[in-house]
Design a protein around this motif. Structure first.
Motif, PDB file in Angstrom:
ATOM      1  N   ARG A 149       4.668   1.171  10.689  1.00  0.00           N
ATOM      2  CA  ARG A 149       3.934   0.318   9.739  1.00  0.00           C
ATOM      3  C   ARG A 149       2.922   1.137   8.940  1.00  0.00           C
ATOM      4  O   ARG A 149       2.620   0.810   7.797  1.00  0.00           O
ATOM      5  CB  ARG A 149       3.225  -0.800  10.503  1.00  0.00           C
ATOM      6  CG  ARG A 149       4.179  -1.787  11.165  1.00  0.00           C
ATOM      7  CD  ARG A 149       3.429  -2.803  12.013  1.00  0.00           C
ATOM      8  NE  ARG A 149       4.356  -3.617  12.798  1.00  0.00           N
ATOM      9  CZ  ARG A 149       3.976  -4.504  13.705  1.00  0.00           C
ATOM     10  NH1 ARG A 149       2.673  -4.699  13.924  1.00  0.00           N
ATOM     11  NH2 ARG A 149       4.859  -5.194  14.379  1.00  0.00           N
ATOM     12  N   ALA A 150       2.416   2.193   9.557  1.00  0.00           N
ATOM     13  CA  ALA A 150       1.411   3.029   8.888  1.00  0.00           C
ATOM     14  C   ALA A 150       2.005   3.868   7.762  1.00  0.00           C
ATOM     15  O   ALA A 150       1.261   4.459   6.977  1.00  0.00           O
ATOM     16  CB  ALA A 150       0.730   3.944   9.906  1.00  0.00           C
ATOM     17  N   THR A 151       3.334   3.932   7.658  1.00  0.00           N
ATOM     18  CA  THR A 151       3.955   4.722   6.593  1.00  0.00           C
ATOM     19  C   THR A 151       3.893   4.006   5.250  1.00  0.00           C
ATOM     20  O   THR A 151       4.113   4.620   4.210  1.00  0.00           O
ATOM     21  CB  THR A 151       5.433   5.026   6.915  1.00  0.00           C
ATOM     22  OG1 THR A 151       6.167   3.790   6.984  1.00  0.00           O
ATOM     23  CG2 THR A 151       5.567   5.765   8.238  1.00  0.00           C
ATOM     24  N   ARG A 152       3.577   2.717   5.247  1.00  0.00           N
ATOM     25  CA  ARG A 152       3.661   1.922   4.020  1.00  0.00           C
ATOM     26  C   ARG A 152       2.467   2.110   3.103  1.00  0.00           C
ATOM     27  O   ARG A 152       2.536   1.780   1.930  1.00  0.00           O
ATOM     28  CB  ARG A 152       3.805   0.434   4.374  1.00  0.00           C
ATOM     29  CG  ARG A 152       5.043   0.098   5.192  1.00  0.00           C
ATOM     30  CD  ARG A 152       5.044  -1.348   5.630  1.00  0.00           C
ATOM     31  NE  ARG A 152       3.907  -1.652   6.499  1.00  0.00           N
ATOM     32  CZ  ARG A 152       3.640  -2.863   6.957  1.00  0.00           C
ATOM     33  NH1 ARG A 152       4.401  -3.890   6.613  1.00  0.00           N
ATOM     34  NH2 ARG A 152       2.589  -3.064   7.745  1.00  0.00           N
ATOM     35  N   THR A 153       1.359   2.616   3.639  1.00  0.00           N
ATOM     36  CA  THR A 153       0.133   2.731   2.847  1.00  0.00           C
ATOM     37  C   THR A 153      -0.407   4.159   2.932  1.00  0.00           C
ATOM     38  O   THR A 153       0.011   4.938   3.785  1.00  0.00           O
ATOM     39  CB  THR A 153      -0.945   1.771   3.387  1.00  0.00           C
ATOM     40  OG1 THR A 153      -1.372   2.229   4.685  1.00  0.00           O
ATOM     41  CG2 THR A 153      -0.408   0.356   3.500  1.00  0.00           C
ATOM     42  N   PRO A 154      -1.379   4.508   2.064  1.00  0.00           N
ATOM     43  CA  PRO A 154      -1.983   5.846   2.112  1.00  0.00           C
ATOM     44  C   PRO A 154      -3.250   5.893   2.970  1.00  0.00           C
ATOM     45  O   PRO A 154      -4.012   6.859   2.897  1.00  0.00           O
ATOM     46  CB  PRO A 154      -2.314   6.119   0.640  1.00  0.00           C
ATOM     47  CG  PRO A 154      -2.628   4.765   0.086  1.00  0.00           C
ATOM     48  CD  PRO A 154      -1.759   3.784   0.823  1.00  0.00           C
ATOM     49  N   SER A 155      -3.500   4.868   3.788  1.00  0.00           N
ATOM     50  CA  SER A 155      -4.734   4.799   4.574  1.00  0.00           C
ATOM     51  C   SER A 155      -4.821   5.935   5.588  1.00  0.00           C
ATOM     52  O   SER A 155      -3.801   6.436   6.078  1.00  0.00           O
ATOM     53  CB  SER A 155      -4.817   3.460   5.317  1.00  0.00           C
ATOM     54  OG  SER A 155      -4.828   2.379   4.415  1.00  0.00           O
ATOM     55  N   SER A 178       6.885   8.267   4.699  1.00  0.00           N
ATOM     56  CA  SER A 178       6.067   7.641   3.662  1.00  0.00           C
ATOM     57  C   SER A 178       6.522   8.063   2.263  1.00  0.00           C
ATOM     58  O   SER A 178       7.423   8.889   2.106  1.00  0.00           O
ATOM     59  CB  SER A 178       4.603   8.052   3.848  1.00  0.00           C
ATOM     60  OG  SER A 178       4.410   9.407   3.486  1.00  0.00           O
ATOM     61  N   GLU A 179       5.854   7.508   1.241  1.00  0.00           N
ATOM     62  CA  GLU A 179       6.158   7.873  -0.139  1.00  0.00           C
ATOM     63  C   GLU A 179       5.740   9.313  -0.442  1.00  0.00           C
ATOM     64  O   GLU A 179       6.144   9.871  -1.460  1.00  0.00           O
ATOM     65  CB  GLU A 179       5.449   6.916  -1.098  1.00  0.00           C
ATOM     66  CG  GLU A 179       5.985   5.491  -1.048  1.00  0.00           C
ATOM     67  CD  GLU A 179       5.256   4.578  -2.014  1.00  0.00           C
ATOM     68  OE1 GLU A 179       4.237   5.012  -2.587  1.00  0.00           O
ATOM     69  OE2 GLU A 179       5.713   3.425  -2.196  1.00  0.00           O
ATOM     70  N   ARG A 180       4.947   9.907   0.434  1.00  0.00           N
ATOM     71  CA  ARG A 180       4.473  11.277   0.223  1.00  0.00           C
ATOM     72  C   ARG A 180       5.431  12.319   0.796  1.00  0.00           C
ATOM     73  O   ARG A 180       5.091  13.500   0.869  1.00  0.00           O
ATOM     74  CB  ARG A 180       3.090  11.446   0.849  1.00  0.00           C
ATOM     75  CG  ARG A 180       2.019  10.616   0.149  1.00  0.00           C
ATOM     76  CD  ARG A 180       0.673  10.683   0.859  1.00  0.00           C
ATOM     77  NE  ARG A 180      -0.309   9.899   0.131  1.00  0.00           N
ATOM     78  CZ  ARG A 180      -1.170  10.402  -0.747  1.00  0.00           C
ATOM     79  NH1 ARG A 180      -1.178  11.705  -0.980  1.00  0.00           N
ATOM     80  NH2 ARG A 180      -2.012   9.626  -1.385  1.00  0.00           N
ATOM     81  N   ARG A 267      -3.649  12.250   1.712  1.00  0.00           N
ATOM     82  CA  ARG A 267      -3.769  11.336   2.851  1.00  0.00           C
ATOM     83  C   ARG A 267      -4.247  12.132   4.063  1.00  0.00           C
ATOM     84  O   ARG A 267      -3.688  13.190   4.373  1.00  0.00           O
ATOM     85  CB  ARG A 267      -2.435  10.682   3.183  1.00  0.00           C
ATOM     86  CG  ARG A 267      -2.566   9.675   4.325  1.00  0.00           C
ATOM     87  CD  ARG A 267      -1.269   9.030   4.715  1.00  0.00           C
ATOM     88  NE  ARG A 267      -1.537   7.819   5.480  1.00  0.00           N
ATOM     89  CZ  ARG A 267      -0.591   6.977   5.862  1.00  0.00           C
ATOM     90  NH1 ARG A 267       0.672   7.185   5.537  1.00  0.00           N
ATOM     91  NH2 ARG A 267      -0.906   5.910   6.564  1.00  0.00           N
TER      92      ARG A 267
END
Length: 459
Positions: A149-155, A178-180, A267
């Motif tokens: 779930r943490a892969t969805r955001t840049p937090s 992630s997107e990165r 990130r």
């Protein structure tokens, strides 16, 4: 009709005769290889194309060894030096008795292959994904689900776990999921360098900042568009933690000796190998930095908390070192499995891997790892466990369920953990699992109690 057909289909067609000379070469193959028919027709195949080894050519393998292939990836070069990658279906052409040629049907994947290669180069040394995480236990599967779930955001992400639990494996999996993923992944162990050096490594230096200083970018700038992993974040001095906090909040850094603030898009993933609340209480971690880093907190279970995963890990490590050492070890004996299940694993998964590697170095021609292949130190520890008197608890006057001192000496760490587990569970039950009230009675903050509940698996 024949020429129209082979030139209209959207795959490359290349046919050679029994002498290795090209006799059919369609339009799509010309497009893939940027060659003309005049370059190939009636020309020797190896005069036009170059392979690392002749056996790498699926077309020649079909001609010389009557070998058919299905969906085989092949990379080769034209005489002009152009690199081509195709997925081929190849088979020999025969009359009733002899091979009279070979045909290849090719799909072009050159651009896709180059894109994948560029992405892998940009990832640097990241080689782990979620598929690399081994374990079917509830404890590890729950963490994997939270991590995905943490892969969805840049937090920012804080990964908490003992040494050897695989914190960097989770960090790389987040980056690669992630997107990165096409951006750089930069990792730095904060405990490996003194503060005077780590500051310049993180933020870079400006020419003339100090004697011998040159213009040099730091890890924040190197990780632009990607992920920066800060391992053992609690090893940084309070002053450097304050500078790190500012960089994260402002999303900008200032090189040492410079006057310009530079925007960065990075990130931050950080790791800590102790209870972060205890680290804060003992001034090893700034509270404000902790809040900034722990937008997402992941708690990696120790190996002793998921011993049911040991067989899977053992099989994986044996497979890894079978390949590296060119061995054919089948597994470990039942006695070794029993010892592994009884052992406390202070070094976690990393210790298990080192034990398997060490054991395989001692194997000569045996097929199974047995106790004789284990290290001397490990066998001594396991002998102590085997002969240790069982811990028995007597009832207390205050509470019939509270574990008092054992009649014989027991492992202090285990005893304290059991006592801690008992007290927390008792407080939670008393307050009907209202964590704030339970924390107040125990003299803890709610956050500290939450961490201990997760660590002791009391949820």
């Amino acid at each position: 009709m024949y020429e129209t057909l082979i030139n209209e289909i959207d795959v490359g067609i290349h046919v050679i005769d029994e002498f290795g000379k090209t006799v059919v070469y369609n339009d799509k193959m010309m497009e893939i290889e940027s060659l003309s028919r005049e370059d190939l027709i009636n020309k020797d195949f190896l005069d036009v194309f170059r392979f690392e080894d002749e056996h790498d050519s699926t077309l020649l393998e079909a001609l010389h060894h009557q070998k058919s292939t299905q969906n085989v990836k092949q990379t080769y070069f034209t005489k002009g030096g152009k690199e081509i990658t195709t997925i081929n279906r190849t088979f020999p052409i025969t009359d009733e008795t002899n091979v009279i040629g070979a045909i290849e049907v090719a799909k072009d994947v050159t651009k896709l292959e180059q894109l994948i290669r560029r992405n892998m180069e940009q990832k640097g040394n990241t080689r782990y994904t979620f598929d690399s995480i081994i374990g079917g236990s509830h404890a590890i599967q729950e963490v994997i689900e939270h991590t995905k779930r943490a892969t969805r955001t840049p937090s920012s992400v804080l990964i908490v776990g003992e040494t050897g639990t695989g914190k960097e494996l989770f960090a790389q999996s987040i980056h690669n999921g992630s997107e990165r993923t096409t951006g750089p992944f930069i990792s730095q162990n904060c405990a490996a360098m003194p503060d005077t050096l780590i500051e310049s490594i993180l933020f870079g230096t400006s020419k003339g900042a100090f004697t011998g200083a040159t213009e040099k970018i730091g890890l924040f700038e190197q990780a632009e568009g990607g992920t920066l992993l800060l391992d053992e974040i609690n090893s940084l001095s309070p002053m450097l933690q304050a500078k790190l906090l500012r960089a994260i909040q402002e999303k900008s850094i200032r090189r040492i000796g410079d006057t310009i603030d530079r925007k960065v898009n990075v990130r931050i993933i950080s790791t800590i190998n102790e209870d972060p609340i205890e680290a804060i209480a003992e001034n090893r971690l700034r509270k404000d930095l902790y809040y900034r880093l722990s937008v997402v907190s992941l708690f990696i279970p120790s190996l002793r908390e998921r011993k049911e995963d040991i067989p899977l890990l053992v099989d994986s490590f044996i497979g890894k070192y079978n390949q590296l050492f060119r061995m054919e070890v089948k597994g470990v004996t039942q006695e070794v499995h029993t010892l592994f299940a009884e052992y406390d694993w202070p070094g976690n998964v990393r210790e298990l891997e080192h034990i398997i590697e060490g054991a395989m170095n001692l194997i000569v021609d045996e097929e199974w790892i047995d106790v004789s292949h284990l290290s001397y130190n490990l066998k001594n520890k396991m002998q102590l466990i085997k002969h240790q008197a069982p811990v028995t608890f007597t009832k207390s006057k205050q509470d019939k369920d509270f574990p008092e001192r054992a009649s014989s000496i027991c492992n202090l760490k285990d005893y304290l953990q059991e006592a801690e587990q008992y007290y927390i569970k008792k407080a939670l039950e008393k307050h009907k699992y209202h964590k704030t009230n339970a924390a107040n009675e125990l003299g803890l903050s709610r956050q500290t109690l939450q961490y201990r509940i997760k660590r002791l698996d009391l949820e």
